[in-house]
Design a protein around this motif. Sequence first.
Motif, PDB file in Angstrom:
ATOM      1  N   ASP A  39      13.547 114.524  52.673  1.00  0.00           N
ATOM      2  CA  ASP A  39      14.026 113.954  51.406  1.00  0.00           C
ATOM      3  C   ASP A  39      15.170 114.798  50.852  1.00  0.00           C
ATOM      4  N   LEU A  40      15.017 116.115  50.916  1.00  0.00           N
ATOM      5  CA  LEU A  40      16.032 117.023  50.363  1.00  0.00           C
ATOM      6  C   LEU A  40      17.274 117.108  51.242  1.00  0.00           C
ATOM      7  N   ASP A  41      17.095 117.046  52.558  1.00  0.00           N
ATOM      8  CA  ASP A  41      18.227 117.185  53.471  1.00  0.00           C
ATOM      9  C   ASP A  41      18.044 116.290  54.697  1.00  0.00           C
ATOM     10  N   PRO A  42      18.393 115.004  54.567  1.00  0.00           N
ATOM     11  CA  PRO A  42      18.240 114.069  55.692  1.00  0.00           C
ATOM     12  C   PRO A  42      19.072 114.468  56.912  1.00  0.00           C
ATOM     13  N   ASP A  43      20.103 115.293  56.713  1.00  0.00           N
ATOM     14  CA  ASP A  43      20.943 115.720  57.835  1.00  0.00           C
ATOM     15  C   ASP A  43      20.208 116.624  58.813  1.00  0.00           C
ATOM     16  N   LEU A  44      19.008 117.086  58.455  1.00  0.00           N
ATOM     17  CA  LEU A  44      18.224 117.914  59.371  1.00  0.00           C
ATOM     18  C   LEU A  44      17.518 117.073  60.440  1.00  0.00           C
ATOM     19  N   LEU A  45      17.365 115.795  60.194  1.00  0.00           N
ATOM     20  CA  LEU A  45      16.621 114.930  61.131  1.00  0.00           C
ATOM     21  C   LEU A  45      17.149 115.008  62.566  1.00  0.00           C
ATOM     22  N   PRO A  46      18.480 114.990  62.796  1.00  0.00           N
ATOM     23  CA  PRO A  46      18.962 115.037  64.188  1.00  0.00           C
ATOM     24  C   PRO A  46      18.592 116.319  64.949  1.00  0.00           C
ATOM     25  N   LEU A  47      18.182 117.366  64.247  1.00  0.00           N
ATOM     26  CA  LEU A  47      17.764 118.589  64.933  1.00  0.00           C
ATOM     27  C   LEU A  47      16.458 118.388  65.704  1.00  0.00           C
ATOM     28  N   PHE A  48      15.708 117.369  65.324  1.00  0.00           N
ATOM     29  CA  PHE A  48      14.415 117.118  65.957  1.00  0.00           C
ATOM     30  C   PHE A  48      14.567 116.009  66.976  1.00  0.00           C
ATOM     31  N   GLN A  49      14.748 116.414  68.217  1.00  0.00           N
ATOM     32  CA  GLN A  49      14.859 115.469  69.319  1.00  0.00           C
ATOM     33  C   GLN A  49      13.879 115.901  70.398  1.00  0.00           C
ATOM     34  N   TYR A  50      13.243 114.941  70.993  1.00  0.00           N
ATOM     35  CA  TYR A  50      12.308 115.228  72.071  1.00  0.00           C
ATOM     36  C   TYR A  50      12.651 114.304  73.222  1.00  0.00           C
ATOM     37  N   ASN A  51      12.813 114.865  74.403  1.00  0.00           N
ATOM     38  CA  ASN A  51      13.213 114.092  75.581  1.00  0.00           C
ATOM     39  C   ASN A  51      14.496 113.318  75.315  1.00  0.00           C
ATOM     40  N   CYS A  52      15.422 113.973  74.607  1.00  0.00           N
ATOM     41  CA  CYS A  52      16.734 113.402  74.263  1.00  0.00           C
ATOM     42  C   CYS A  52      16.634 112.149  73.398  1.00  0.00           C
ATOM     43  N   LYS A  53      15.500 111.922  72.774  1.00  0.00           N
ATOM     44  CA  LYS A  53      15.333 110.753  71.915  1.00  0.00           C
ATOM     45  C   LYS A  53      15.684 111.130  70.478  1.00  0.00           C
ATOM     46  N   GLN A  54      16.628 110.372  69.924  1.00  0.00           N
ATOM     47  CA  GLN A  54      17.030 110.572  68.535  1.00  0.00           C
ATOM     48  C   GLN A  54      16.168 109.667  67.650  1.00  0.00           C
ATOM     49  N   PHE A  55      15.628 110.229  66.560  1.00  0.00           N
ATOM     50  CA  PHE A  55      14.807 109.424  65.663  1.00  0.00           C
ATOM     51  C   PHE A  55      15.704 108.633  64.711  1.00  0.00           C
ATOM     52  N   ALA A  56      15.327 107.382  64.486  1.00  0.00           N
ATOM     53  CA  ALA A  56      16.108 106.514  63.617  1.00  0.00           C
ATOM     54  C   ALA A  56      15.827 106.775  62.140  1.00  0.00           C
ATOM     55  N   SER A  57      14.655 107.344  61.850  1.00  0.00           N
ATOM     56  CA  SER A  57      14.290 107.561  60.448  1.00  0.00           C
ATOM     57  C   SER A  57      13.341 108.754  60.357  1.00  0.00           C
ATOM     58  N   PRO A  58      13.258 109.341  59.160  1.00  0.00           N
ATOM     59  CA  PRO A  58      12.268 110.413  58.983  1.00  0.00           C
ATOM     60  C   PRO A  58      10.851 109.941  59.300  1.00  0.00           C
ATOM     61  N   GLN A  59      10.527 108.689  58.945  1.00  0.00           N
ATOM     62  CA  GLN A  59       9.181 108.172  59.178  1.00  0.00           C
ATOM     63  C   GLN A  59       8.866 108.129  60.672  1.00  0.00           C
ATOM     64  N   GLU A  60       9.852 107.720  61.471  1.00  0.00           N
ATOM     65  CA  GLU A  60       9.653 107.674  62.923  1.00  0.00           C
ATOM     66  C   GLU A  60       9.407 109.091  63.453  1.00  0.00           C
ATOM     67  N   CYS A  61      10.182 110.060  62.970  1.00  0.00           N
ATOM     68  CA  CYS A  61      10.024 111.453  63.384  1.00  0.00           C
ATOM     69  C   CYS A  61       8.653 111.986  62.972  1.00  0.00           C
ATOM     70  N   LEU A  62       8.285 111.740  61.726  1.00  0.00           N
ATOM     71  CA  LEU A  62       7.039 112.275  61.175  1.00  0.00           C
ATOM     72  C   LEU A  62       5.790 111.730  61.863  1.00  0.00           C
ATOM     73  N   SER A  63       5.936 110.617  62.574  1.00  0.00           N
ATOM     74  CA  SER A  63       4.774 110.050  63.261  1.00  0.00           C
ATOM     75  C   SER A  63       4.786 110.325  64.764  1.00  0.00           C
ATOM     76  N   ALA A  64       5.836 110.966  65.267  1.00  0.00           N
ATOM     77  CA  ALA A  64       5.921 111.239  66.707  1.00  0.00           C
ATOM     78  C   ALA A  64       4.961 112.366  67.094  1.00  0.00           C
ATOM     79  N   PRO A  65       4.211 112.170  68.182  1.00  0.00           N
ATOM     80  CA  PRO A  65       3.260 113.219  68.607  1.00  0.00           C
ATOM     81  C   PRO A  65       3.929 114.580  68.819  1.00  0.00           C
ATOM     82  N   GLU A  66       5.154 114.571  69.363  1.00  0.00           N
ATOM     83  CA  GLU A  66       5.861 115.837  69.587  1.00  0.00           C
ATOM     84  C   GLU A  66       6.174 116.540  68.272  1.00  0.00           C
ATOM     85  N   PHE A  67       6.505 115.754  67.259  1.00  0.00           N
ATOM     86  CA  PHE A  67       6.821 116.350  65.962  1.00  0.00           C
ATOM     87  C   PHE A  67       5.547 116.857  65.293  1.00  0.00           C
ATOM     88  N   LEU A  68       4.449 116.147  65.468  1.00  0.00           N
ATOM     89  CA  LEU A  68       3.170 116.626  64.924  1.00  0.00           C
ATOM     90  C   LEU A  68       2.802 117.966  65.563  1.00  0.00           C
TER      91      LEU A  68
END
Length: 161
Positions: A39-68
């Motif tokens: 929420d404070l810095d959406p530009d940080l989202l692209p730093l979280f990639q797993y298997n070269c997959k870019q998340f489309a939204s914070p919600q998608e990232c927050l629910s990914a098993p790798e991110f958990l």
Amino acid sequence: MESGMPLTGGQRALIRESWQRLSGSPVQHGLVLFTRLFDLDPDLLPLFQYNCKQFASPQECLSAPEFLDHIRKVMLVIDAAVSHLENLSCLEEYLCNLGKKHQAVGVKIESFSTVGESLLYMLEKCLGSAFSPEVQEAWSKLYSAVVNAMRRGWDTLPEGD
């Protein structure tokens, strides 16, 4: 490892007590922290990639098993700091290496202030009325000590790496 001013015995007790209240649900509390971070810095989202997959939204990232898994690791680092409040210097090498890893994936030192703000937000939301100004100050000092150790990872990285 110093945070400028060492934690007092009372501050260590406040940190331990507040962390114990949260330790039963680390992922749940970590989700609060990272939701606030995005929420404070959406530009940080692209730093979280797993298997070269870019998340489309914070919600998608927050629910990914790798991110958990990442959340679990972050909460374990906080837990280690709380467990070693009497002797934070024993974590120096580990935190310095953690800093190097964060630099290598593109994290900027400036982002740690946003992470700190998100940590305090999570503590406030999850502790409710138990989150006093004294608790906030104690956690701020601890976080500062952890970040200072991680920053030394940046300082020790050879040129060109």
